[in-house]
Write a protein that holds these residues in place. Structure first.
Motif, short mmCIF file in Angstrom:
data_model
loop_
_atom_site.label_atom_id
_atom_site.label_comp_id
_atom_site.label_asym_id
_atom_site.label_seq_id
_atom_site.Cartn_x
_atom_site.Cartn_y
_atom_site.Cartn_z
N ILE A 156 0.86 -1.19 0.00
CA ILE A 156 0.00 0.00 0.00
C ILE A 156 0.89 1.23 0.00
O ILE A 156 1.85 1.32 0.78
N LEU A 157 0.59 2.17 -0.87
CA LEU A 157 1.31 3.44 -0.91
C LEU A 157 0.31 4.58 -0.75
O LEU A 157 -0.64 4.70 -1.52
N ILE A 158 0.54 5.41 0.25
CA ILE A 158 -0.29 6.58 0.51
C ILE A 158 0.47 7.81 0.05
O ILE A 158 1.58 8.08 0.54
N VAL A 159 -0.10 8.55 -0.89
CA VAL A 159 0.57 9.72 -1.47
C VAL A 159 -0.30 10.95 -1.23
O VAL A 159 -1.37 11.08 -1.83
N ASP A 160 0.15 11.83 -0.36
CA ASP A 160 -0.61 13.04 -0.01
C ASP A 160 0.01 14.24 -0.70
O ASP A 160 0.98 14.82 -0.21
N GLU A 161 -0.52 14.59 -1.86
CA GLU A 161 0.02 15.71 -2.65
C GLU A 161 1.51 15.48 -2.96
O GLU A 161 2.29 16.42 -3.01
N GLY A 162 1.91 14.24 -3.19
CA GLY A 162 3.33 13.90 -3.30
C GLY A 162 4.02 14.34 -4.57
O GLY A 162 5.24 14.17 -4.68
N ILE A 163 3.28 14.87 -5.54
CA ILE A 163 3.93 15.34 -6.77
C ILE A 163 4.36 16.80 -6.65
O ILE A 163 5.11 17.32 -7.47
N ASN A 164 3.91 17.46 -5.59
CA ASN A 164 4.29 18.87 -5.39
C ASN A 164 5.81 19.02 -5.40
O ASN A 164 6.53 18.27 -4.75
N GLY A 165 6.29 20.01 -6.14
CA GLY A 165 7.72 20.32 -6.12
C GLY A 165 8.56 19.52 -7.08
O GLY A 165 9.76 19.80 -7.24
N LEU A 166 7.98 18.49 -7.73
CA LEU A 166 8.77 17.69 -8.65
C LEU A 166 8.87 18.37 -10.01
O LEU A 166 7.91 18.99 -10.48
N ASP A 167 10.03 18.24 -10.65
CA ASP A 167 10.18 18.72 -12.02
C ASP A 167 9.35 17.82 -12.94
O ASP A 167 8.97 16.70 -12.56
N PRO A 168 9.03 18.29 -14.16
CA PRO A 168 8.15 17.52 -15.04
C PRO A 168 8.62 16.10 -15.30
O PRO A 168 7.80 15.17 -15.32
N ARG A 169 9.92 15.90 -15.49
CA ARG A 169 10.41 14.54 -15.76
C ARG A 169 10.19 13.64 -14.55
O ARG A 169 9.73 12.50 -14.69
N SER A 170 10.50 14.13 -13.36
CA SER A 170 10.35 13.32 -12.15
C SER A 170 8.87 13.05 -11.86
O SER A 170 8.51 11.96 -11.39
#
Length: 259
Positions: A156-170
């Motif tokens: 199980i993976l819980i992701v709470d707004e986890g894409i914030n701050g990532l560059d487009p490739r990441s």
């Protein structure tokens, strides 16, 4: 073992504030489950209850056969968590942190080295492995948090707004990782304010509003609930959370500013 998440009539109260109000849902394995809602709607509270980090006021949470109140350690052992703001040991280096996590997770040395080498290369953080985490940019700390959460291959993976701050490739890489995990039978619970990501990535979506689920299902289910079969997720979200007046409010503010 079949793995699923089931919440039965979950309520959570902080003093006088009711953060979650009689929330029930079931998430089967092999699902990316999106959780949408305005700030303060109860998304993070719900995620922390699933992880066993918070004890609900009422109701029951069952995670892969484990009770969230009675078996929090067992749930943590099979879970990964990417919070909105990375919470890391800033006086450690990424190399030290990953080794520490590997020892806690009981990952054997060969598996650890194979996974970590692949992950740090993919996310482009090899050059920062011996820098203090506190000296890294927000985006790189977010990458370290993501690697820390997935290096043990959680069920199980819980992701709470986890894409914030990532560059487009990441960000694209992380979304591909989430899809691959889903395809291998994992459960991903994914909170985001970026509705386009939810629409393109999530199999099912729940919309939380004032601590209650106001809609739950596929995007097509939500279109039906909003009685607007042609609308995109943003328009559905605004309608179901009583925020359809946002464009009108924006025009009013512009008129006031210009005067």
């Amino acid at each position: 073992m079949t793995c699923s998440i089931k919440l039965d009539n979950i309520s959570m109260r902080y003093g006088e504030k009711l953060a979650l109000d009689d929330v029930s849902l079931e998430i089967p394995e092999g699902t990316i489950y999106g959780v949408l809602g305005p700030n303060g709607s109860g998304k993070t509270t719900m995620m922390k209850i699933i992880l066993g980090l918070l004890k609900q006021t009422r109701g029951k949470a069952n995670v892969c056969g484990y009770d969230s109140i009675k078996d929090p350690l067992e749930i943590k052992a099979i879970s990964g968590y990417v919070p909105e703001t990375p919470i890391l040991y800033e006086s450690m280096t990424p190399s030290e942190l990953f080794s520490f996590i590997a020892s806690i997770r009981r990952i054997d040395e060969n598996t650890f080295r194979r996974r970590i080498d692949a992950l740090i290369d993919a996310f482009g953080v090899s050059e920062y492995m011996n820098d203090f985490i506190g000296s890294l940019s927000f985006g790189n700390r977010q990458k370290i948090a993501i690697i820390s959460a997935i290096m043990h291959d959680p069920k199980i993976l819980i992701v709470d707004e986890g894409i914030n701050g990532l560059d487009p490739r990441s960000a694209k890489l992380f979304k591909s990782i989430l899809t691959d995990m889903r395809d291998h039978g994992k459960i991903i619970v994914f909170s985001t304010h970026i509705l386009e990501i939810a629409e393109s990535l999530c199999d099912h979506v729940a919309i939380l509003y004032n601590g209650r689920i106001v809609a739950n299902g596929t995007i097509e289910d939500l279109r039906s609930a909003a009685n607007e079969p042609s609308q995109n997720l943003e328009e559905i979200f605004l309608k179901l959370t009583n925020a359809e007046d946002v464009p009108e409010v924006a025009r009013y503010l512009r008129d006031e500013i210009e005067h």
